[in-house]
Design a protein around this motif. Structure first.
Motif, PDB file in Angstrom:
ATOM      1  N   LEU A   1       0.918  -1.212  -0.074  1.00  0.00           N
ATOM      2  CA  LEU A   1       0.254  -0.158  -0.059  1.00  0.00           C
ATOM      3  C   LEU A   1       0.901   1.350   0.043  1.00  0.00           C
ATOM      4  O   LEU A   1       0.320   2.303  -0.684  1.00  0.00           O
ATOM      5  CB  LEU A   1      -0.866  -0.038   1.044  1.00  0.00           C
ATOM      6  CG  LEU A   1      -2.009  -0.927   1.175  1.00  0.00           C
ATOM      7  CD1 LEU A   1      -2.855  -0.998   2.484  1.00  0.00           C
ATOM      8  CD2 LEU A   1      -3.023  -0.616   0.082  1.00  0.00           C
ATOM      9  N   ASP A   2       2.101   1.254   0.807  1.00  0.00           N
ATOM     10  CA  ASP A   2       2.874   2.314   0.494  1.00  0.00           C
ATOM     11  C   ASP A   2       3.516   2.439  -0.634  1.00  0.00           C
ATOM     12  O   ASP A   2       3.653   3.765  -1.167  1.00  0.00           O
ATOM     13  CB  ASP A   2       4.013   2.189   1.667  1.00  0.00           C
ATOM     14  CG  ASP A   2       5.079   3.186   1.766  1.00  0.00           C
ATOM     15  OD1 ASP A   2       4.803   4.361   2.029  1.00  0.00           O
ATOM     16  OD2 ASP A   2       6.265   2.822   1.048  1.00  0.00           O
ATOM     17  N   SER A   3       3.886   1.587  -1.381  1.00  0.00           N
ATOM     18  CA  SER A   3       4.592   1.587  -2.708  1.00  0.00           C
ATOM     19  C   SER A   3       3.568   1.956  -3.732  1.00  0.00           C
ATOM     20  O   SER A   3       3.598   2.784  -4.620  1.00  0.00           O
ATOM     21  CB  SER A   3       5.055   0.049  -3.158  1.00  0.00           C
ATOM     22  OG  SER A   3       5.904  -0.510  -2.195  1.00  0.00           O
ATOM     23  N   LEU A   4       2.054   1.711  -3.680  1.00  0.00           N
ATOM     24  CA  LEU A   4       1.174   2.068  -4.540  1.00  0.00           C
ATOM     25  C   LEU A   4       1.009   3.507  -4.155  1.00  0.00           C
ATOM     26  O   LEU A   4       0.781   4.585  -5.304  1.00  0.00           O
ATOM     27  CB  LEU A   4      -0.164   1.359  -3.779  1.00  0.00           C
ATOM     28  CG  LEU A   4      -1.493   1.734  -4.650  1.00  0.00           C
ATOM     29  CD1 LEU A   4      -2.496   0.395  -4.488  1.00  0.00           C
ATOM     30  CD2 LEU A   4      -2.126   2.778  -4.103  1.00  0.00           C
ATOM     31  N   ARG A   5       0.955   4.190  -3.044  1.00  0.00           N
ATOM     32  CA  ARG A   5       0.789   5.724  -2.913  1.00  0.00           C
ATOM     33  C   ARG A   5       1.986   6.256  -3.311  1.00  0.00           C
ATOM     34  O   ARG A   5       2.006   7.408  -3.848  1.00  0.00           O
ATOM     35  CB  ARG A   5       0.833   5.821  -1.241  1.00  0.00           C
ATOM     36  CG  ARG A   5      -0.854   5.143  -0.931  1.00  0.00           C
ATOM     37  CD  ARG A   5      -0.795   5.050   0.659  1.00  0.00           C
ATOM     38  NE  ARG A   5      -1.669   4.330   1.206  1.00  0.00           N
ATOM     39  CZ  ARG A   5      -1.802   3.638   2.152  1.00  0.00           C
ATOM     40  NH1 ARG A   5      -0.643   3.840   3.425  1.00  0.00           N
ATOM     41  NH2 ARG A   5      -2.863   3.104   2.785  1.00  0.00           N
TER      42      ARG A   5
ATOM     43  N   ALA B   1       4.241   5.243  -5.615  1.00  0.00           N
ATOM     44  CA  ALA B   1       4.173   5.262  -7.146  1.00  0.00           C
ATOM     45  C   ALA B   1       3.324   6.549  -7.669  1.00  0.00           C
ATOM     46  O   ALA B   1       3.929   7.203  -8.733  1.00  0.00           O
ATOM     47  CB  ALA B   1       3.516   4.058  -7.537  1.00  0.00           C
ATOM     48  N   VAL B   2       2.074   6.758  -7.010  1.00  0.00           N
ATOM     49  CA  VAL B   2       1.477   7.806  -7.603  1.00  0.00           C
ATOM     50  C   VAL B   2       1.858   9.292  -7.374  1.00  0.00           C
ATOM     51  O   VAL B   2       2.060  10.021  -8.242  1.00  0.00           O
ATOM     52  CB  VAL B   2      -0.099   8.024  -6.781  1.00  0.00           C
ATOM     53  CG1 VAL B   2      -0.869   9.096  -7.189  1.00  0.00           C
ATOM     54  CG2 VAL B   2      -0.659   6.579  -7.004  1.00  0.00           C
ATOM     55  N   LEU B   3       2.403   9.350  -6.290  1.00  0.00           N
ATOM     56  CA  LEU B   3       3.346  10.752  -5.688  1.00  0.00           C
ATOM     57  C   LEU B   3       4.276  10.972  -6.533  1.00  0.00           C
ATOM     58  O   LEU B   3       4.636  12.123  -7.224  1.00  0.00           O
ATOM     59  CB  LEU B   3       3.478  10.716  -4.374  1.00  0.00           C
ATOM     60  CG  LEU B   3       2.360  10.753  -3.402  1.00  0.00           C
ATOM     61  CD1 LEU B   3       2.787  10.729  -2.008  1.00  0.00           C
ATOM     62  CD2 LEU B   3       1.497  11.878  -3.700  1.00  0.00           C
ATOM     63  N   VAL B   4       5.319   9.993  -6.792  1.00  0.00           N
ATOM     64  CA  VAL B   4       6.578  10.102  -7.686  1.00  0.00           C
ATOM     65  C   VAL B   4       5.985  10.362  -9.134  1.00  0.00           C
ATOM     66  O   VAL B   4       6.712  11.372  -9.697  1.00  0.00           O
ATOM     67  CB  VAL B   4       7.203   8.932  -7.548  1.00  0.00           C
ATOM     68  CG1 VAL B   4       8.153   8.670  -9.065  1.00  0.00           C
ATOM     69  CG2 VAL B   4       8.030   8.686  -6.269  1.00  0.00           C
ATOM     70  N   SER B   5       4.891   9.857  -9.584  1.00  0.00           N
ATOM     71  CA  SER B   5       4.454  10.282 -11.119  1.00  0.00           C
ATOM     72  C   SER B   5       4.039  11.583 -11.110  1.00  0.00           C
ATOM     73  O   SER B   5       4.133  12.322 -12.025  1.00  0.00           O
ATOM     74  CB  SER B   5       3.542   8.803 -11.413  1.00  0.00           C
ATOM     75  OG  SER B   5       3.225   9.224 -12.905  1.00  0.00           O
ATOM     76  N   LYS B   6       3.321  11.937 -10.143  1.00  0.00           N
ATOM     77  CA  LYS B   6       2.694  13.313  -9.908  1.00  0.00           C
ATOM     78  C   LYS B   6       3.821  14.143 -10.136  1.00  0.00           C
ATOM     79  O   LYS B   6       3.956  15.321 -10.541  1.00  0.00           O
ATOM     80  CB  LYS B   6       1.881  13.578  -9.088  1.00  0.00           C
ATOM     81  CG  LYS B   6       0.479  12.798  -9.008  1.00  0.00           C
ATOM     82  CD  LYS B   6      -0.557  13.076  -7.900  1.00  0.00           C
ATOM     83  CE  LYS B   6      -1.870  12.664  -8.117  1.00  0.00           C
ATOM     84  NZ  LYS B   6      -2.730  12.842  -6.753  1.00  0.00           N
ATOM     85  N   ALA B   7       5.003  13.878  -9.176  1.00  0.00           N
ATOM     86  CA  ALA B   7       6.032  14.790  -9.276  1.00  0.00           C
ATOM     87  C   ALA B   7       6.697  15.195 -10.455  1.00  0.00           C
ATOM     88  O   ALA B   7       7.151  16.150 -10.867  1.00  0.00           O
ATOM     89  CB  ALA B   7       7.281  14.534  -8.303  1.00  0.00           C
ATOM     90  N   LEU B   8       6.883  14.004 -11.402  1.00  0.00           N
ATOM     91  CA  LEU B   8       7.406  14.188 -12.747  1.00  0.00           C
ATOM     92  C   LEU B   8       6.429  14.738 -13.410  1.00  0.00           C
ATOM     93  O   LEU B   8       6.996  15.721 -14.452  1.00  0.00           O
ATOM     94  CB  LEU B   8       7.599  12.590 -13.183  1.00  0.00           C
ATOM     95  CG  LEU B   8       8.816  11.832 -12.748  1.00  0.00           C
ATOM     96  CD1 LEU B   8       8.658  10.496 -13.292  1.00  0.00           C
ATOM     97  CD2 LEU B   8      10.234  12.783 -13.459  1.00  0.00           C
ATOM     98  N   SER B   9       5.075  14.637 -13.581  1.00  0.00           N
ATOM     99  CA  SER B   9       4.347  15.086 -14.447  1.00  0.00           C
ATOM    100  C   SER B   9       4.194  16.743 -14.348  1.00  0.00           C
ATOM    101  O   SER B   9       4.090  17.481 -14.924  1.00  0.00           O
ATOM    102  CB  SER B   9       2.956  14.554 -14.218  1.00  0.00           C
ATOM    103  OG  SER B   9       2.225  14.953 -13.062  1.00  0.00           O
ATOM    104  N   SER B  10       4.291  17.017 -12.887  1.00  0.00           N
ATOM    105  CA  SER B  10       4.519  18.514 -12.651  1.00  0.00           C
ATOM    106  C   SER B  10       5.554  19.205 -13.208  1.00  0.00           C
ATOM    107  O   SER B  10       5.645  20.535 -13.561  1.00  0.00           O
ATOM    108  CB  SER B  10       4.709  18.775 -11.125  1.00  0.00           C
ATOM    109  OG  SER B  10       5.608  18.321 -10.559  1.00  0.00           O
ATOM    110  N   MET B  11       6.490  18.402 -13.582  1.00  0.00           N
ATOM    111  CA  MET B  11       8.011  19.022 -14.004  1.00  0.00           C
ATOM    112  C   MET B  11       7.762  19.226 -15.590  1.00  0.00           C
ATOM    113  O   MET B  11       8.549  19.998 -16.451  1.00  0.00           O
ATOM    114  CB  MET B  11       9.069  18.287 -13.764  1.00  0.00           C
ATOM    115  CG  MET B  11       9.385  18.602 -11.989  1.00  0.00           C
ATOM    116  SD  MET B  11      10.799  17.770 -11.525  1.00  0.00           S
ATOM    117  CE  MET B  11      10.473  16.215 -11.352  1.00  0.00           C
ATOM    118  N   SER B  12       6.956  18.099 -16.222  1.00  0.00           N
ATOM    119  CA  SER B  12       7.081  18.110 -17.917  1.00  0.00           C
ATOM    120  C   SER B  12       5.684  18.183 -18.088  1.00  0.00           C
ATOM    121  O   SER B  12       5.325  18.143 -19.574  1.00  0.00           O
ATOM    122  CB  SER B  12       7.357  16.761 -18.136  1.00  0.00           C
ATOM    123  OG  SER B  12       6.681  15.635 -17.477  1.00  0.00           O
ATOM    124  N   ASP B  13       4.679  18.679 -17.383  1.00  0.00           N
ATOM    125  CA  ASP B  13       3.390  18.781 -17.925  1.00  0.00           C
ATOM    126  C   ASP B  13       2.741  17.618 -18.692  1.00  0.00           C
ATOM    127  O   ASP B  13       2.082  17.582 -19.642  1.00  0.00           O
ATOM    128  CB  ASP B  13       3.253  20.024 -19.100  1.00  0.00           C
ATOM    129  CG  ASP B  13       1.665  20.528 -18.950  1.00  0.00           C
ATOM    130  OD1 ASP B  13       0.832  20.224 -18.232  1.00  0.00           O
ATOM    131  OD2 ASP B  13       1.575  21.053 -20.134  1.00  0.00           O
TER     132      ASP B  13
END
Length: 449
Positions: A342-346, A348-360
């Protein structure tokens, strides 16, 4: 009808009625309300609307005392799949995370793993590790053990006793590691690895399987990698290792294997990239490496907690999925400090959001991460024909979750929809919300007793 009662006995038909949530190829998270799921001999016999239950009872001879009714705060979901974790590192969970990968290995990890030469120590640690992982809802795990044969046998025995589904690997390593913790020769490595494979096969369990485990390319010379690849092919075994976890590691591999184009090619050229191979991390795969991994049908275990904790990097999972790679989640304990997928699931979402915020760009959604934690992991471990969701014919690996269990981190309100309750569990819930855990129809954790 019984409230959730005496649990499931393999061989008896049991029918759960209520809400199911799982993943399919078409839907990352499908929520099915007012359903009936029938389980017999450890397998899912049917999934149908609960409105058809009376007809099913007549058709299949189902008695009322075989029916288990979930409450409105409860649901069933597939068991979680941890595609990468290190059982002998459990004593270090939550400590010593201030160094980058290679220094962390030398200063803390190798000294801890060396202690598993003591079988009494191994038995005590492994019992705690497997119990912890099961309580967190992980029904299937791919374990790295240590390089010690007898201790790794003990890990397999404990997993079998607890009823978990698992791949278990004796670690192979003989260079670029401490003198006190290395194998003596390639022959010694192969001999003990084959003995371990035969030992696990002698257990005759459909749940516990051996997995050939070169630690990673820097600790294994080419001839050792080649021989391990041949051994895996001989016994038709799974394979697991690490790939492109950090920039320093990737540069090191380039120096160690100067005749090889890239890190992935080291494994590919030694027969280790197969459809039954799991490669952890894959943070820094270049386009050629992605193509090699895809061609081999090799799966990727994404370990976001570890990647952040050891400052290894941020894996672009959306890119790997877009390129057609199989991706699941791993805790990578103790590089990751939590034993819960469950920690990995969460993360994974946050890491992906961080990446998307830098690259739109688009990010991984909670629903997509849920699929990685269940069906995605099953694909990575080459087990999606047996586990990963609630398709009839698959084995019943499942969690019974209650979002209103006492003493849990969740706050549920009357206006919350079923979808919102599930989201709250995925973001905030923990093992206290997981009342029961089933593996192949057998109840292996019961917090209702």
């Amino acid at each position: 009808m019984d409230r959730i009662g005496n649990g499931l006995v393999v061989g008896d038909m049991k029918v759960f009625t209520g809400t199911l949530v799982h993943s399919t190829e078409e839907q990352p998270m499908a929520i099915l309300e007012n359903m009936a799921i029938g389980v017999c001999n450890g397998k899912i016999e049917f999934v149908a609307s609960a409105t058809d239950l009376e007809a099913l009872k007549c058709e299949r001879g189902i008695s009322d005392d075989s029916i288990i009714a979930l409450t409105s705060s409860q649901f069933l979901m597939p068991g979680l799949v941890d595609a990468h974790l290190h059982a002998p590192q459990f004593p270090n969970n939550g400590i010593h995370l201030d160094l980058p990968l290679l220094e962390w290995l030398q200063n803390f990890t190798f000294p801890t793993e060396a202690k598993f030469a003591d079988v009494k120590f191994a038995r005590a640690v492994y019992a705690k590790a497997v119990d912890r992982v099961l309580r967190c809802g992980t029904t299937t795990a791919s374990y790295f053990a240590s390089m010690h044969l007898e201790a790794t046998k003990i890990l397999s025995d404990i997993i079998l006793e607890r009823g978990q589904r698992a791949l278990v690997g004796k670690v192979n390593m003989m260079v670029n590691c401490p003198d006190y913790y290395r194998e003596l020769s390639v022959e010694d490595s192969l001999k003990k690895t084959e003995e371990f494979i035969l030992y696990v096969r002698s257990l005759k369990s459909p749940l516990v399987q051996p997995i050939v485990t070169p630690r990673f390319a820097p600790t294994c010379p080419r001839d050792q990698l080649e021989r391990l690849g041949q051994l895996a092919a001989k016994h038709q075994c799974h394979i697991q290792s690490h790939l492109c976890e950090s920039r320093a590691e990737k540069a090191w591999v380039k120096d160690l294997f100067p005749g090889t184009k890239n890190y992935a090619e080291v494994y590919d050229s030694t027969g280790l990239l197969t459809e039954k191979t799991v490669m952890a991390h894959c943070v820094y795969l270049d386009d050629d490496e992605v193509a090699l991994v895809r061609r081999g049908g090799t799966g990727v275990a994404h370990c976001p907690n570890s990647n952040l904790s050891l400052r290894s990097g941020i894996c672009n999972v959306k890119r790997l999925l877009k390129e057609g790679l199989k991706v699941g989640l791993g805790t990578d304990c103790s590089g990751g400090f939590s034993a819960s997928i469950l920690d990995s699931l969460r993360q994974a979402v946050l890491v992906s959001k961080a990446l998307s915020s830098m690259s739109d760009s688009t990010h991984l959604t909670l629903e997509e991460s849920f699929r990685l934690a269940t069906l995605g992991g099953a694909k990575v471990l080459h087990m999606s024909d047996r586990i990963g969701n609630f398709e009839p014919g698959k084995e019943f690996d499942a969690l019974l979750v209650d979002v209103e269990a006492k003493g849990t981190p969740l706050d549920i309100f009357p206006e919350d929809t079923t979808e919102e309750k599930i989201q709250k569990f995925l973001y905030n819930g923990d093992d206290r919300n997981i009342l029961q855990v089933f593996v192949a129809g057998r109840k292996v954790v019961d917090q209702m007793m």
